[in-house]
Design a protein around this motif. Sequence first.
Motif, PDB file in Angstrom:
ATOM      1  N   ALA B 140      34.797  -6.608  30.572  1.00 20.94           N
ATOM      2  CA  ALA B 140      36.193  -7.019  30.692  1.00 20.94           C
ATOM      3  C   ALA B 140      36.516  -8.144  29.731  1.00 20.94           C
ATOM      4  O   ALA B 140      37.683  -8.393  29.456  1.00 20.94           O
ATOM      5  N   GLY B 141      35.503  -8.840  29.194  1.00 23.23           N
ATOM      6  CA  GLY B 141      35.772  -9.848  28.178  1.00 23.23           C
ATOM      7  C   GLY B 141      35.297 -11.248  28.504  1.00 23.23           C
ATOM      8  O   GLY B 141      35.803 -12.205  27.940  1.00 23.23           O
ATOM      9  N   ALA B 142      34.312 -11.402  29.402  1.00 24.52           N
ATOM     10  CA  ALA B 142      33.848 -12.747  29.764  1.00 24.52           C
ATOM     11  C   ALA B 142      32.617 -13.106  28.948  1.00 24.52           C
ATOM     12  O   ALA B 142      31.650 -12.353  28.906  1.00 24.52           O
ATOM     13  N   ASP B 143      32.648 -14.290  28.285  1.00 21.51           N
ATOM     14  CA  ASP B 143      31.463 -14.785  27.594  1.00 21.51           C
ATOM     15  C   ASP B 143      30.507 -15.439  28.571  1.00 21.51           C
ATOM     16  O   ASP B 143      29.299 -15.402  28.399  1.00 21.51           O
ATOM     17  N   ARG B 144      31.066 -16.080  29.576  1.00 18.35           N
ATOM     18  CA  ARG B 144      30.259 -16.770  30.575  1.00 18.35           C
ATOM     19  C   ARG B 144      30.802 -16.395  31.951  1.00 18.35           C
ATOM     20  O   ARG B 144      31.983 -16.050  32.086  1.00 18.35           O
ATOM     21  N   THR B 145      29.969 -16.503  32.967  1.00 23.37           N
ATOM     22  CA  THR B 145      30.466 -16.378  34.338  1.00 23.37           C
ATOM     23  C   THR B 145      29.910 -17.544  35.134  1.00 23.37           C
ATOM     24  O   THR B 145      28.848 -18.064  34.820  1.00 23.37           O
ATOM     25  N   ALA B 146      30.638 -17.936  36.143  1.00 26.85           N
ATOM     26  CA  ALA B 146      30.147 -18.985  37.026  1.00 26.85           C
ATOM     27  C   ALA B 146      30.481 -18.576  38.441  1.00 26.85           C
ATOM     28  O   ALA B 146      31.573 -18.081  38.720  1.00 26.85           O
ATOM     29  N   ARG B 147      29.514 -18.744  39.322  1.00 27.16           N
ATOM     30  CA  ARG B 147      29.742 -18.438  40.736  1.00 27.16           C
ATOM     31  C   ARG B 147      30.315 -19.669  41.407  1.00 27.16           C
ATOM     32  O   ARG B 147      29.745 -20.746  41.329  1.00 27.16           O
ATOM     33  N   LEU B 148      31.449 -19.490  42.055  1.00 27.95           N
ATOM     34  CA  LEU B 148      32.021 -20.595  42.815  1.00 27.95           C
ATOM     35  C   LEU B 148      31.422 -20.533  44.205  1.00 27.95           C
ATOM     36  O   LEU B 148      31.657 -19.573  44.939  1.00 27.95           O
ATOM     37  N   ALA B 149      30.641 -21.520  44.541  1.00 34.15           N
ATOM     38  CA  ALA B 149      30.097 -21.526  45.889  1.00 34.15           C
ATOM     39  C   ALA B 149      31.185 -22.002  46.834  1.00 34.15           C
ATOM     40  O   ALA B 149      32.038 -22.799  46.462  1.00 34.15           O
ATOM     41  N   GLY B 150      31.193 -21.479  48.018  1.00 31.18           N
ATOM     42  CA  GLY B 150      32.187 -21.915  48.991  1.00 31.18           C
ATOM     43  C   GLY B 150      31.838 -21.354  50.332  1.00 31.18           C
ATOM     44  O   GLY B 150      31.010 -20.440  50.437  1.00 31.18           O
ATOM     45  N   PRO B 151      32.457 -21.876  51.366  1.00 27.46           N
ATOM     46  CA  PRO B 151      32.176 -21.342  52.698  1.00 27.46           C
ATOM     47  C   PRO B 151      32.703 -19.919  52.820  1.00 27.46           C
ATOM     48  O   PRO B 151      33.596 -19.506  52.093  1.00 27.46           O
ATOM     49  N   GLU B 152      32.099 -19.173  53.718  1.00 23.78           N
ATOM     50  CA  GLU B 152      32.534 -17.805  53.975  1.00 23.78           C
ATOM     51  C   GLU B 152      33.918 -17.823  54.615  1.00 23.78           C
ATOM     52  O   GLU B 152      34.343 -18.832  55.179  1.00 23.78           O
ATOM     53  N   GLY B 153      34.610 -16.692  54.512  1.00 29.69           N
ATOM     54  CA  GLY B 153      35.874 -16.549  55.224  1.00 29.69           C
ATOM     55  C   GLY B 153      37.033 -17.171  54.473  1.00 29.69           C
ATOM     56  O   GLY B 153      36.957 -17.426  53.277  1.00 29.69           O
ATOM     57  N   TYR B 154      38.094 -17.435  55.211  1.00 25.50           N
ATOM     58  CA  TYR B 154      39.337 -17.884  54.599  1.00 25.50           C
ATOM     59  C   TYR B 154      39.284 -19.390  54.430  1.00 25.50           C
ATOM     60  O   TYR B 154      39.432 -20.134  55.396  1.00 25.50           O
ATOM     61  N   ALA B 155      39.043 -19.853  53.215  1.00 25.30           N
ATOM     62  CA  ALA B 155      38.989 -21.297  52.966  1.00 25.30           C
ATOM     63  C   ALA B 155      39.571 -21.577  51.584  1.00 25.30           C
ATOM     64  O   ALA B 155      38.846 -21.894  50.646  1.00 25.30           O
ATOM     65  N   PRO B 156      40.887 -21.411  51.429  1.00 23.36           N
ATOM     66  CA  PRO B 156      41.473 -21.571  50.095  1.00 23.36           C
ATOM     67  C   PRO B 156      41.327 -22.989  49.565  1.00 23.36           C
ATOM     68  O   PRO B 156      41.168 -23.190  48.360  1.00 23.36           O
ATOM     69  N   ASP B 157      41.350 -23.991  50.462  1.00 26.64           N
ATOM     70  CA  ASP B 157      41.244 -25.368  49.985  1.00 26.64           C
ATOM     71  C   ASP B 157      39.874 -25.628  49.375  1.00 26.64           C
ATOM     72  O   ASP B 157      39.761 -26.339  48.373  1.00 26.64           O
ATOM     73  N   ALA B 158      38.842 -25.023  49.968  1.00 27.50           N
ATOM     74  CA  ALA B 158      37.497 -25.217  49.430  1.00 27.50           C
ATOM     75  C   ALA B 158      37.395 -24.565  48.056  1.00 27.50           C
ATOM     76  O   ALA B 158      36.799 -25.121  47.132  1.00 27.50           O
ATOM     77  N   ARG B 159      37.979 -23.384  47.896  1.00 29.78           N
ATOM     78  CA  ARG B 159      37.943 -22.713  46.586  1.00 29.78           C
ATOM     79  C   ARG B 159      38.676 -23.547  45.556  1.00 29.78           C
ATOM     80  O   ARG B 159      38.228 -23.708  44.423  1.00 29.78           O
ATOM     81  N   ALA B 160      39.844 -24.066  45.959  1.00 29.51           N
ATOM     82  CA  ALA B 160      40.625 -24.864  45.014  1.00 29.51           C
ATOM     83  C   ALA B 160      39.847 -26.102  44.599  1.00 29.51           C
ATOM     84  O   ALA B 160      39.828 -26.472  43.416  1.00 29.51           O
ATOM     85  N   ALA B 161      39.165 -26.717  45.564  1.00 28.62           N
ATOM     86  CA  ALA B 161      38.394 -27.913  45.228  1.00 28.62           C
ATOM     87  C   ALA B 161      37.260 -27.559  44.279  1.00 28.62           C
ATOM     88  O   ALA B 161      36.972 -28.300  43.326  1.00 28.62           O
ATOM     89  N   ALA B 162      36.623 -26.394  44.505  1.00 27.34           N
ATOM     90  CA  ALA B 162      35.528 -25.984  43.627  1.00 27.34           C
ATOM     91  C   ALA B 162      36.054 -25.757  42.208  1.00 27.34           C
ATOM     92  O   ALA B 162      35.420 -26.144  41.226  1.00 27.34           O
ATOM     93  N   ILE B 163      37.232 -25.135  42.091  1.00 23.21           N
ATOM     94  CA  ILE B 163      37.785 -24.874  40.760  1.00 23.21           C
ATOM     95  C   ILE B 163      38.175 -26.182  40.088  1.00 23.21           C
ATOM     96  O   ILE B 163      37.923 -26.386  38.902  1.00 23.21           O
ATOM     97  N   ALA B 164      38.770 -27.094  40.858  1.00 18.83           N
ATOM     98  CA  ALA B 164      39.181 -28.365  40.263  1.00 18.83           C
ATOM     99  C   ALA B 164      37.966 -29.145  39.776  1.00 18.83           C
ATOM    100  O   ALA B 164      38.006 -29.753  38.697  1.00 18.83           O
ATOM    101  N   SER B 165      36.855 -29.090  40.523  1.00 25.08           N
ATOM    102  CA  SER B 165      35.685 -29.854  40.067  1.00 25.08           C
ATOM    103  C   SER B 165      35.055 -29.163  38.862  1.00 25.08           C
ATOM    104  O   SER B 165      34.560 -29.823  37.950  1.00 25.08           O
TER     105      SER B 165
END
Lengths: 261, 399
Positions: B140-165
């Motif tokens: 699809a066109g990715a040079d790199r990939t990174a796994r965002l670790a986060g808690p299971e289930g619905y936790a949008p704030d945790a995902r956002a914090a992971a992306i911001a960091s």
Amino acid sequence: MKVAVLLSAGRHPVSGRGALPRLEAQAIRLAAALGSARGLHAGPDADVVAEALGRGLSQIDHVALAAGADPVPALAAVLRAAAPDVVLAGRRGQGGDDTGLVPYALARALGATVIPDVVAARPGSEPGVIEVEQALPKGAARRVVARLPVVLTVHPAAPEPSAFAFGQARRGRIERLDVAAPAEPAAAAIAVAEKSYRPRPKMMRGAPAGGSAADRLKAATGGGEAAQANVMVSPEPREAARAILAYLRQIGVLAPPPGAG
Amino acid sequence: MTRARRDPRAERAAAALPGAARARFDLFARCAGGRPRRDPRMEAAAQRVDGAARLRLDRAQTGRPAAAPAPSRAEPAAPPAPKTIVMAAPAFLVAVVPDLAAGRLSPHDRQLFGAARTLAGADGGVIALAGAEGAELGPAGADRTARLAGPEGYAPDARAAAIASTMAALNLRHVIFPETPDGGDLARRVAVLAGEPLFADVEMVSAAALMRPAQGRRVEQRAAPARLITLAADAVAPYAGAPREARDEPLEPSAAPASAILAAERIPADPARTPLALADFVVSAGNGVTDLETFRAVAAALGGTPGASRVLCDAGLMPREAQVGASGTVLSATCYLALGIAGAPQHLQGVAGCEHVVAVNTDLHAAMIERAGLAIVQDAQVVMPALIEELARERGAFA
Ligand SMILES: Cc1cc2nc3c(=O)[nH]c(=O)nc-3n(C[C@H](O)[C@H](O)[C@H](O)COP(=O)(O)OP(=O)(O)OC[C@H]3O[C@@H](n4cnc5c(N)ncnc54)[C@H](O)[C@@H]3O)c2cc1C
């Protein structure tokens, strides 16, 4: 439960005249199920949101602001003082900057949780808790239990707005609040150049560049990839049924047969 | 009548080239002032579509040579397998946050990579920030990939914090989200968390500027590419180059913020009540279905939303809301099961977005059969009861 409904000076999507956005009218209906609700509008003029009175609000607080000013600091100051349990908002403005950031910025200022795309809300089983239903793509939903305070944005699939009642609109009051908005560090704005919108053709998925009209029609009707289709001519009905079920399971739209894992 | 008289002698004298021993004339100089001379041969050469076995001209291409030769689909010889592009040390990174609904890249997700490639240019790299494993990120066109670790289930704030960091840790130049319910929500959370402005719902992307509509689509705003971007659907072509390596980029796990969400439970859609436009699986009947009772039973047994062609809706046999097609509902379903439908163009337009089509029709040459991934040439009236029987037998075998 104390509820505040954020009202924006929207524009009608077709006529471009000032109108209450539909999502905010739906928000008023959701708010009525939760408790006593007040409207809140920040902007130069409250007449544009007066329609909300006829949709079921009895009172609107109006914070006077210069046109084009960032409403977030003023709204945050008012909401901090009023401390509502639930703030309801549309998903995105229509007629202003339309970024959809206001509910999120307010939630951050108030320390509240944002739950987007809500279609139903009711008080939770214990105090200080709310139970909301969120619309997901493809008709699914999610039931979320969250601690108050929350900021909810409304999904178009929420119940229809209640009908406009003229008497109610006459009785409702718009109260002007004078707020000295604290000089909060506003988010750095992006320097933009504006001109009138020009609609552009949407990209056509899968249409080859420089192809013939027949190729483009094929792309529009979704043909093309099915060249190596699996065709069964006059199979036994049972065989056909098995083939269909196996295919549906392979692409994952049908649950596997009971007992198979 | 009053046209100026030509003077061939004077014209010839004006076209004479000086300095030659022998008299020489440049007769083309005569038309220098007027319309440029057309060269039909060169125009036709520019309109040629490369690679086709027989001569094909693309008449939309006027005069100028085609910028990129159209890829030929009729070419029987497969092109050599493209080499993976490896980017050892990109000057900067542009991040893409695909939705990866059900773990797969949607067409909208793929378009993000196209936009990211435009913004990354020749020396930037594209990194995909995904919550789950995805094997297709390289193509699809990715040079790199990174796994965002986060808690299971619905936790949008945790995902956002992971992306911001991640944004701070990898010094990402741009982060591109899809303007979908999930992606748009995440983008706005990241924007307020990082205190960055968001350029939402972008409809045009170039290396120098982005464009987005505002004020209810009455104005368009143009600005230099912002750090946080959400991209509208079908505005940018997906990445079409050779696959990229999609190397894993290790990330330090960030602490998830405390969440006020106490419980979240996903409720699957009820197919019988889902609006057709939202449904994931549509079972549809056409004029070839006479036994509508059985049809409704089949739709219920398969867990599909019932649809119909216009003929049935016009006849009042199915409700108008069930009509699929240009004048009915345009579907966004994953799978479409067409029973006794011929596949008129107006009907197929409604099905264009469906990934998989299954057709049952007595006519081998029906357009629906051609469109289908699995085609059954058989009477729908005998296949429908067989389907119900087969499902009942499976259930019976288990019980
Ligand atoms: C302006 C305009 C807009 C339109 N918009 C739409 C639209 O939005 N949606 C739409 O659907 N149509 C639309 N139509 C109508 C469209 O052109 C076709 O007339 C219609 O789709 C045909 O429906 P059908 O395939 O069910 O019927 P038919 O064309 O009659 O086809 C029936 C098919 O069933 C097969 N068949 C027959 N008996 C059996 C059997 N026992 N078992 C299995 N197969 C069998 C036949 O081989 C045939 O292929 C529109 C037309 C116009 C002019």
